[in-house]
Write a protein that holds these residues in place. Structure first.
Motif, PDB file in Angstrom:
ATOM      1  N   MET A   1     -29.069 -12.034  -4.253  1.00 42.83           N
ATOM      2  CA  MET A   1     -29.637 -11.703  -5.743  1.00 42.83           C
ATOM      3  C   MET A   1     -31.238 -10.782  -5.637  1.00 42.83           C
ATOM      4  N   ALA A   2     -30.993  -9.586  -6.004  1.00 45.59           N
ATOM      5  CA  ALA A   2     -32.178  -8.751  -5.986  1.00 45.59           C
ATOM      6  C   ALA A   2     -33.298  -9.278  -6.898  1.00 45.59           C
ATOM      7  N   VAL A   3     -34.393  -8.648  -7.052  1.00 42.55           N
ATOM      8  CA  VAL A   3     -35.534  -8.692  -8.144  1.00 42.55           C
ATOM      9  C   VAL A   3     -34.828  -8.666  -9.380  1.00 42.55           C
ATOM     10  N   GLN A   4     -34.332  -7.594  -9.713  1.00 41.48           N
ATOM     11  CA  GLN A   4     -33.771  -7.305 -11.003  1.00 41.48           C
ATOM     12  C   GLN A   4     -32.920  -8.417 -11.546  1.00 41.48           C
ATOM     13  N   SER A   5     -31.711  -8.489 -10.490  1.00 45.76           N
ATOM     14  CA  SER A   5     -30.698  -9.825 -11.017  1.00 45.76           C
ATOM     15  C   SER A   5     -31.271 -10.966 -11.367  1.00 45.76           C
ATOM     16  N   TRP A   6     -32.296 -11.364 -10.411  1.00 45.56           N
ATOM     17  CA  TRP A   6     -33.071 -12.726 -10.613  1.00 45.56           C
ATOM     18  C   TRP A   6     -33.668 -12.771 -11.964  1.00 45.56           C
ATOM     19  N   GLN A   7     -34.368 -11.777 -12.119  1.00 49.63           N
ATOM     20  CA  GLN A   7     -35.254 -11.625 -13.531  1.00 49.63           C
ATOM     21  C   GLN A   7     -34.026 -11.611 -14.700  1.00 49.63           C
ATOM     22  N   GLU A   8     -33.011 -11.046 -14.576  1.00 49.93           N
ATOM     23  CA  GLU A   8     -31.953 -11.110 -15.625  1.00 49.93           C
ATOM     24  C   GLU A   8     -31.171 -12.372 -15.700  1.00 49.93           C
ATOM     25  N   SER A   9     -31.189 -13.095 -14.535  1.00 54.50           N
ATOM     26  CA  SER A   9     -30.463 -14.659 -14.577  1.00 54.50           C
ATOM     27  C   SER A   9     -31.401 -15.563 -15.361  1.00 54.50           C
ATOM     28  N   LEU A  10     -32.756 -15.157 -15.123  1.00 55.03           N
ATOM     29  CA  LEU A  10     -33.862 -16.096 -15.885  1.00 55.03           C
ATOM     30  C   LEU A  10     -33.755 -15.714 -17.258  1.00 55.03           C
ATOM     31  N   LYS A  11     -33.341 -14.465 -17.600  1.00 55.79           N
ATOM     32  CA  LYS A  11     -33.299 -14.093 -19.172  1.00 55.79           C
ATOM     33  C   LYS A  11     -32.168 -14.739 -19.583  1.00 55.79           C
ATOM     34  N   ALA A  12     -31.220 -14.764 -18.883  1.00 53.19           N
ATOM     35  CA  ALA A  12     -29.882 -15.179 -19.590  1.00 53.19           C
ATOM     36  C   ALA A  12     -29.710 -16.739 -19.563  1.00 53.19           C
ATOM     37  N   ALA A  13     -30.777 -17.415 -18.841  1.00 51.36           N
ATOM     38  CA  ALA A  13     -30.554 -18.751 -18.914  1.00 51.36           C
ATOM     39  C   ALA A  13     -30.867 -19.504 -20.417  1.00 51.36           C
ATOM     40  N   ARG A  14     -30.142 -20.420 -20.546  1.00 51.04           N
ATOM     41  CA  ARG A  14     -30.637 -21.093 -21.711  1.00 51.04           C
ATOM     42  C   ARG A  14     -31.713 -22.017 -21.526  1.00 51.04           C
ATOM     43  N   LYS A  15     -33.051 -21.862 -22.263  1.00 54.32           N
ATOM     44  CA  LYS A  15     -33.995 -22.500 -22.026  1.00 54.32           C
ATOM     45  C   LYS A  15     -34.621 -23.530 -23.058  1.00 54.32           C
ATOM     46  N   THR A  16     -35.139 -24.757 -22.439  1.00 53.40           N
ATOM     47  CA  THR A  16     -36.021 -25.452 -23.651  1.00 53.40           C
ATOM     48  C   THR A  16     -37.127 -25.808 -23.191  1.00 53.40           C
ATOM     49  N   SER A  17     -38.020 -25.853 -23.927  1.00 50.75           N
ATOM     50  CA  SER A  17     -39.496 -26.306 -23.492  1.00 50.75           C
ATOM     51  C   SER A  17     -40.119 -27.282 -24.282  1.00 50.75           C
ATOM     52  N   LEU A  18     -40.919 -28.198 -23.462  1.00 49.48           N
ATOM     53  CA  LEU A  18     -41.533 -29.414 -24.049  1.00 49.48           C
ATOM     54  C   LEU A  18     -42.845 -29.295 -23.630  1.00 49.48           C
ATOM     55  N   LEU A  19     -43.826 -29.717 -24.536  1.00 50.00           N
ATOM     56  CA  LEU A  19     -45.288 -29.835 -24.156  1.00 50.00           C
ATOM     57  C   LEU A  19     -45.686 -31.246 -24.062  1.00 50.00           C
ATOM     58  N   GLN A  20     -46.001 -31.992 -22.921  1.00 49.75           N
ATOM     59  CA  GLN A  20     -46.353 -33.201 -22.628  1.00 49.75           C
ATOM     60  C   GLN A  20     -47.290 -33.438 -21.555  1.00 49.75           C
ATOM     61  N   GLU A  21     -48.241 -34.316 -22.020  1.00 53.42           N
ATOM     62  CA  GLU A  21     -49.313 -34.542 -21.182  1.00 53.42           C
ATOM     63  C   GLU A  21     -50.025 -33.580 -20.357  1.00 53.42           C
ATOM     64  N   GLY A  22     -50.417 -32.245 -21.063  1.00 45.30           N
ATOM     65  CA  GLY A  22     -51.052 -30.976 -20.637  1.00 45.30           C
ATOM     66  C   GLY A  22     -49.930 -30.392 -19.647  1.00 45.30           C
ATOM     67  N   ARG A  23     -48.903 -30.565 -19.672  1.00 43.48           N
ATOM     68  CA  ARG A  23     -47.927 -29.823 -18.993  1.00 43.48           C
ATOM     69  C   ARG A  23     -46.770 -29.186 -19.808  1.00 43.48           C
ATOM     70  N   ARG A  24     -46.418 -27.941 -19.576  1.00 40.51           N
ATOM     71  CA  ARG A  24     -45.383 -27.353 -20.222  1.00 40.51           C
ATOM     72  C   ARG A  24     -44.007 -27.508 -19.310  1.00 40.51           C
ATOM     73  N   LYS A  25     -43.069 -28.162 -19.806  1.00 34.89           N
ATOM     74  CA  LYS A  25     -41.887 -28.460 -18.957  1.00 34.89           C
ATOM     75  C   LYS A  25     -40.706 -27.696 -19.494  1.00 34.89           C
ATOM     76  N   VAL A  26     -40.078 -27.001 -18.671  1.00 33.28           N
ATOM     77  CA  VAL A  26     -39.150 -25.844 -19.058  1.00 33.28           C
ATOM     78  C   VAL A  26     -37.856 -26.574 -18.347  1.00 33.28           C
ATOM     79  N   HIS A  27     -36.661 -26.491 -19.097  1.00 33.07           N
ATOM     80  CA  HIS A  27     -35.427 -26.553 -18.306  1.00 33.07           C
ATOM     81  C   HIS A  27     -34.618 -25.632 -18.578  1.00 33.07           C
TER      82      HIS A  27
END
Length: 203
Positions: A1-27
């Motif tokens: 996986m090259a730089v571009q395709s890793w970046q693309e797969s991060l964008k394509a991933a379904r992401k959910t975010s939670l703010l808890q105890e001073g941390r940003r938790k991302v799934h």
């Protein structure tokens, strides 16, 4: 996986975010079913935890594998009547990054700094720790560089030793820093839940 395709797969991933105890938790849920969970310090945006899991052959979620952060405690192994468990003085290997570098710490290594050599093996795409007293040997990869198909650079690598801990630092290449910066911008734009109720199920 090259730089571009890793970046693309991060964008394509379904992401959910939670703010808890001073941390940003991302799934992240990737199209191939793999999951990645990250935790960032909300003040510094430093990555504190990254772990992965994928479904097993029966389709059930597997165990989380920690890539960055404290390793999960290994279960105590009890053998028959001789209660043998892992010694607490064994070396503990973990990764703890900074904004500008990948960093690994190996605790419980009491030998002086001149005993260690840390080298890069280009063919096996890994870093190798050796000790001249033959007491410790470890190979480890840099998954971030593997995902982006970037070469390992021995000049980016250095190490120090203090308080029985060997600290290995690898300067992040500019390609990694650029992808991380882009990701932080995207995560900041995301609507984050703060009530602890995050839906990570597939649709």
């Amino acid at each position: 996986m090259a730089v571009q395709s890793w970046q693309e797969s991060l964008k394509a991933a379904r992401k959910t975010s939670l703010l808890q105890e001073g941390r940003r938790k991302v799934h992240y849920l990737f199209p191939d079913g793999k999951e990645m969970a990250e935790e960032y310090d909300m003040k510094t945006c430093e990555l504190l935890v990254r772990k992965w899991r994928q479904k097993n052959t029966l389709g059930a979620p597997g165990q989380w594998q920690v890539e960055v952060g404290e390793p999960a405690p290994s279960p105590t192994v009890v053998l028959d009547t001789d209660h043998i468990k892992e010694s607490s003085s064994n070396p503990i290997f973990m990764r703890k990054d900074t904004k500008s570098s990948f960093q690994w710490r190996i605790r419980n290594l009491p030998y002086p700094k001149d005993v260690y050599t840390v080298t890069v093996d280009q063919t096996e795409r890994c870093c190798i720790i050796r000790t001249s007293n033959k007491k410790y040997y470890k190979k480890f990869s840099v998954p971030d560089l593997d995902r982006m198909q970037l070469p390992l650079d021995s000049s980016a690598l250095n190490f120090s030793h203090a308080n029985n801990t060997l600290i290995i630092t690898y300067q992040k290449p500019k390609e990694v820093l650029a992808v991380e910066e882009e990701l932080q911008k995207e995560l900041k734009k995301m609507k984050a839940s703060t009530d602890g109720d995050v839906d990570c199920k597939t649709q």
